[in-house]
Scaffold this motif. Structure first.
Motif, mmCIF file in Angstrom:
data_model
loop_
_atom_site.group_PDB
_atom_site.id
_atom_site.type_symbol
_atom_site.label_atom_id
_atom_site.label_comp_id
_atom_site.label_asym_id
_atom_site.label_seq_id
_atom_site.Cartn_x
_atom_site.Cartn_y
_atom_site.Cartn_z
ATOM 1 N N GLY A 186 -82.673 -10.721 -33.946
ATOM 2 C CA GLY A 186 -83.654 -10.880 -33.037
ATOM 3 C C GLY A 186 -83.163 -10.484 -31.649
ATOM 4 N N GLN A 187 -81.681 -9.888 -31.585
ATOM 5 C CA GLN A 187 -81.233 -9.577 -30.219
ATOM 6 C C GLN A 187 -81.517 -7.950 -30.188
ATOM 7 O OE1 GLN A 187 -79.457 -11.577 -28.126
ATOM 8 N NE2 GLN A 187 -80.194 -13.192 -29.218
ATOM 9 N N HIS A 188 -81.246 -7.461 -29.109
ATOM 10 C CA HIS A 188 -81.109 -5.941 -28.568
ATOM 11 C C HIS A 188 -79.824 -5.620 -28.874
ATOM 12 C CE1 HIS A 188 -82.209 -2.168 -26.877
ATOM 13 N NE2 HIS A 188 -81.146 -2.399 -26.017
ATOM 14 N N TYR A 189 -79.518 -4.564 -29.860
ATOM 15 C CA TYR A 189 -78.544 -3.947 -30.008
ATOM 16 C C TYR A 189 -78.365 -2.447 -29.602
ATOM 17 C CZ TYR A 189 -76.736 -7.547 -33.129
ATOM 18 O OH TYR A 189 -76.108 -8.716 -33.642
ATOM 19 N N GLU A 190 -77.451 -2.114 -28.776
ATOM 20 C CA GLU A 190 -77.447 -0.619 -27.987
ATOM 21 C C GLU A 190 -77.246 0.371 -29.043
ATOM 22 O OE1 GLU A 190 -74.319 -0.658 -24.892
ATOM 23 O OE2 GLU A 190 -72.716 -1.267 -26.385
ATOM 24 N N ASN A 191 -76.634 0.129 -30.109
ATOM 25 C CA ASN A 191 -76.250 1.329 -31.019
ATOM 26 C C ASN A 191 -77.168 1.144 -32.219
ATOM 27 O OD1 ASN A 191 -75.344 -1.095 -32.371
ATOM 28 N ND2 ASN A 191 -73.132 -0.233 -32.570
ATOM 29 N N ARG A 192 -78.320 0.799 -32.080
ATOM 30 C CA ARG A 192 -79.453 0.774 -33.150
ATOM 31 C C ARG A 192 -79.753 2.313 -33.528
ATOM 32 N NH1 ARG A 192 -83.198 -2.677 -35.374
ATOM 33 N NH2 ARG A 192 -84.821 -1.561 -36.370
ATOM 34 N N GLY A 193 -79.794 3.164 -32.683
ATOM 35 C CA GLY A 193 -80.089 4.386 -32.692
ATOM 36 C C GLY A 193 -78.931 5.130 -33.473
ATOM 37 N N GLN A 194 -77.862 4.892 -33.386
ATOM 38 C CA GLN A 194 -76.589 5.383 -33.982
ATOM 39 C C GLN A 194 -76.793 4.961 -35.684
ATOM 40 O OE1 GLN A 194 -72.999 3.563 -32.413
ATOM 41 N NE2 GLN A 194 -72.696 5.584 -31.043
ATOM 42 N N ILE A 195 -76.997 3.847 -35.789
ATOM 43 C CA ILE A 195 -77.104 3.251 -37.128
ATOM 44 C C ILE A 195 -78.322 3.851 -37.749
ATOM 45 C CG2 ILE A 195 -77.728 1.379 -38.495
ATOM 46 C CD1 ILE A 195 -76.289 -0.339 -36.447
ATOM 47 N N GLN A 196 -79.391 4.295 -37.092
ATOM 48 C CA GLN A 196 -80.571 4.995 -37.677
ATOM 49 C C GLN A 196 -80.095 6.343 -38.050
ATOM 50 O OE1 GLN A 196 -83.612 4.076 -34.741
ATOM 51 N NE2 GLN A 196 -84.534 2.466 -36.422
ATOM 52 N N ALA A 252 -73.324 5.697 -46.546
ATOM 53 C CA ALA A 252 -73.992 5.720 -45.102
ATOM 54 C C ALA A 252 -75.318 5.067 -45.175
ATOM 55 C CB ALA A 252 -74.028 6.928 -44.544
ATOM 56 N N TRP A 253 -76.032 5.650 -46.380
ATOM 57 C CA TRP A 253 -77.281 4.826 -46.370
ATOM 58 C C TRP A 253 -77.573 3.174 -46.799
ATOM 59 C CZ3 TRP A 253 -81.157 7.510 -50.869
ATOM 60 C CH2 TRP A 253 -82.307 6.843 -50.683
ATOM 61 N N SER A 254 -76.667 2.910 -47.442
ATOM 62 C CA SER A 254 -76.448 1.473 -47.924
ATOM 63 C C SER A 254 -76.141 0.641 -46.684
ATOM 64 C CB SER A 254 -75.959 1.379 -48.871
ATOM 65 O OG SER A 254 -75.435 -0.184 -49.347
ATOM 66 N N MET A 255 -75.044 1.258 -45.978
ATOM 67 C CA MET A 255 -74.581 0.402 -45.029
ATOM 68 C C MET A 255 -75.787 0.430 -43.683
ATOM 69 S SD MET A 255 -70.494 1.766 -44.995
ATOM 70 C CE MET A 255 -70.068 0.713 -43.430
ATOM 71 N N GLY A 256 -76.272 1.441 -43.623
ATOM 72 C CA GLY A 256 -77.288 1.622 -42.605
ATOM 73 C C GLY A 256 -78.483 0.586 -42.964
ATOM 74 N N ASN A 257 -78.963 0.417 -44.046
ATOM 75 C CA ASN A 257 -79.856 -0.534 -44.474
ATOM 76 C C ASN A 257 -79.463 -1.629 -44.200
ATOM 77 O OD1 ASN A 257 -82.189 0.996 -45.341
ATOM 78 N ND2 ASN A 257 -81.382 1.351 -47.395
ATOM 79 N N LYS A 258 -78.274 -2.063 -44.766
ATOM 80 C CA LYS A 258 -77.616 -3.362 -44.222
ATOM 81 C C LYS A 258 -77.439 -3.923 -42.910
ATOM 82 C CE LYS A 258 -73.795 -6.415 -45.367
ATOM 83 N NZ LYS A 258 -72.541 -6.656 -45.652
ATOM 84 N N ALA A 259 -77.201 -3.019 -42.067
ATOM 85 C CA ALA A 259 -76.980 -2.932 -40.450
ATOM 86 C C ALA A 259 -78.163 -3.294 -40.084
ATOM 87 C CB ALA A 259 -76.126 -2.055 -39.957
ATOM 88 N N LEU A 260 -79.326 -2.486 -40.303
ATOM 89 C CA LEU A 260 -80.526 -2.757 -39.839
ATOM 90 C C LEU A 260 -81.176 -4.079 -40.111
ATOM 91 C CD1 LEU A 260 -81.925 0.983 -40.008
ATOM 92 C CD2 LEU A 260 -80.983 -0.315 -37.801
ATOM 93 N N GLN A 261 -81.090 -4.456 -41.136
ATOM 94 C CA GLN A 261 -81.446 -5.688 -41.480
ATOM 95 C C GLN A 261 -80.803 -6.993 -40.848
ATOM 96 O OE1 GLN A 261 -80.757 -6.101 -45.760
ATOM 97 N NE2 GLN A 261 -82.733 -4.590 -46.425
ATOM 98 N N GLU A 262 -79.449 -6.867 -40.537
ATOM 99 C CA GLU A 262 -78.668 -7.745 -39.875
ATOM 100 C C GLU A 262 -79.243 -7.800 -38.251
ATOM 101 O OE1 GLU A 262 -74.803 -6.862 -40.186
ATOM 102 O OE2 GLU A 262 -74.663 -7.400 -42.421
ATOM 103 N N ILE A 263 -79.455 -6.696 -37.921
ATOM 104 C CA ILE A 263 -80.115 -6.411 -36.327
ATOM 105 C C ILE A 263 -81.612 -7.003 -36.313
ATOM 106 C CG2 ILE A 263 -80.964 -4.987 -34.570
ATOM 107 C CD1 ILE A 263 -78.628 -3.101 -35.571
ATOM 108 N N ASP A 264 -82.345 -6.713 -37.402
ATOM 109 C CA ASP A 264 -83.777 -7.087 -37.212
ATOM 110 C C ASP A 264 -83.694 -8.780 -37.368
ATOM 111 O OD1 ASP A 264 -84.601 -4.593 -36.950
ATOM 112 O OD2 ASP A 264 -84.872 -4.319 -39.177
ATOM 113 N N ALA A 265 -82.809 -9.381 -38.189
ATOM 114 C CA ALA A 265 -82.717 -10.682 -38.485
ATOM 115 C C ALA A 265 -82.253 -11.371 -37.313
ATOM 116 C CB ALA A 265 -81.856 -11.172 -39.612
#
Length: 104
Positions: free
Chosen positions: A56-66, A41-54
Motif C-alpha cells: 500500500g506504499q508508493h514506490y519510486e521504482n515501480r516503473g522500472q519493475i514494470q 525477469a518476468w517472475s521476479m517482476g510479478n513477485k515484486a509488483l505483488q509485494e508493492i501492491d500488498a
C-alpha cells in the motif's frame, strides 16, 4: 509570523524496492544477450509488483519493475517462438528424410 508544522507528507519519503534495478537489468539483458533470462525477469517482476501492491506504499521504482517484467515477457515469447520454429523445422526435415528414403 510562523507557519504551522503539518508534519510529513501523505506518502512520506519515497520507497524503493530492492530488486527493482535487478529486474530491469535482467529484462534488458534477456532482450539483448540471452533470452533464457526472460522468464526470471518476468517472475521476479510479478513477485515484486505483488509485494508493492500488498504494502500500500508508493514506490519510486515501480516503473522500472514494470519495464523489466514487460521485457521479460517479450523475451519469453520470442524464446518460445524460436524453440517452436526449430522444432517445426526438425520435424519437417525428419518427415522429408523419411519420405525420401521410402521412395516417394
Amino acid at each position: 509570523m510562523s507557519y504551522p508544522n503539518y508534519g510529513p507528507g501523505y506518502y512520506g519519503p519515497p520507497l524503493s524496492h530492492p530488486n527493482g534495478a535487478t529486474i530491469l537489468v535482467l529484462g534488458i539483458l534477456s532482450l539483448v544477450v540471452c533470452q533464457i533470462l526472460g522468464p526470471f525477469a518476468w517472475s521476479m517482476g510479478n513477485k515484486a509488483l505483488q509485494e508493492i501492491d500488498a504494502s500500500g506504499q508508493h514506490y519510486e521504482n515501480r516503473g522500472q519493475i514494470q519495464a523489466g517484467k514487460i521485457c521479460g515477457i517479450i523475451s519469453s515469447v520470442m524464446m518460445i517462438a524460436t524453440i517452436g520454429g526449430m522444432l517445426l523445422f526438425v520435424a519437417i526435415a525428419l518427415m522429408g528424410g523419411a519420405f525420401s528414403s521410402a521412395g516417394y
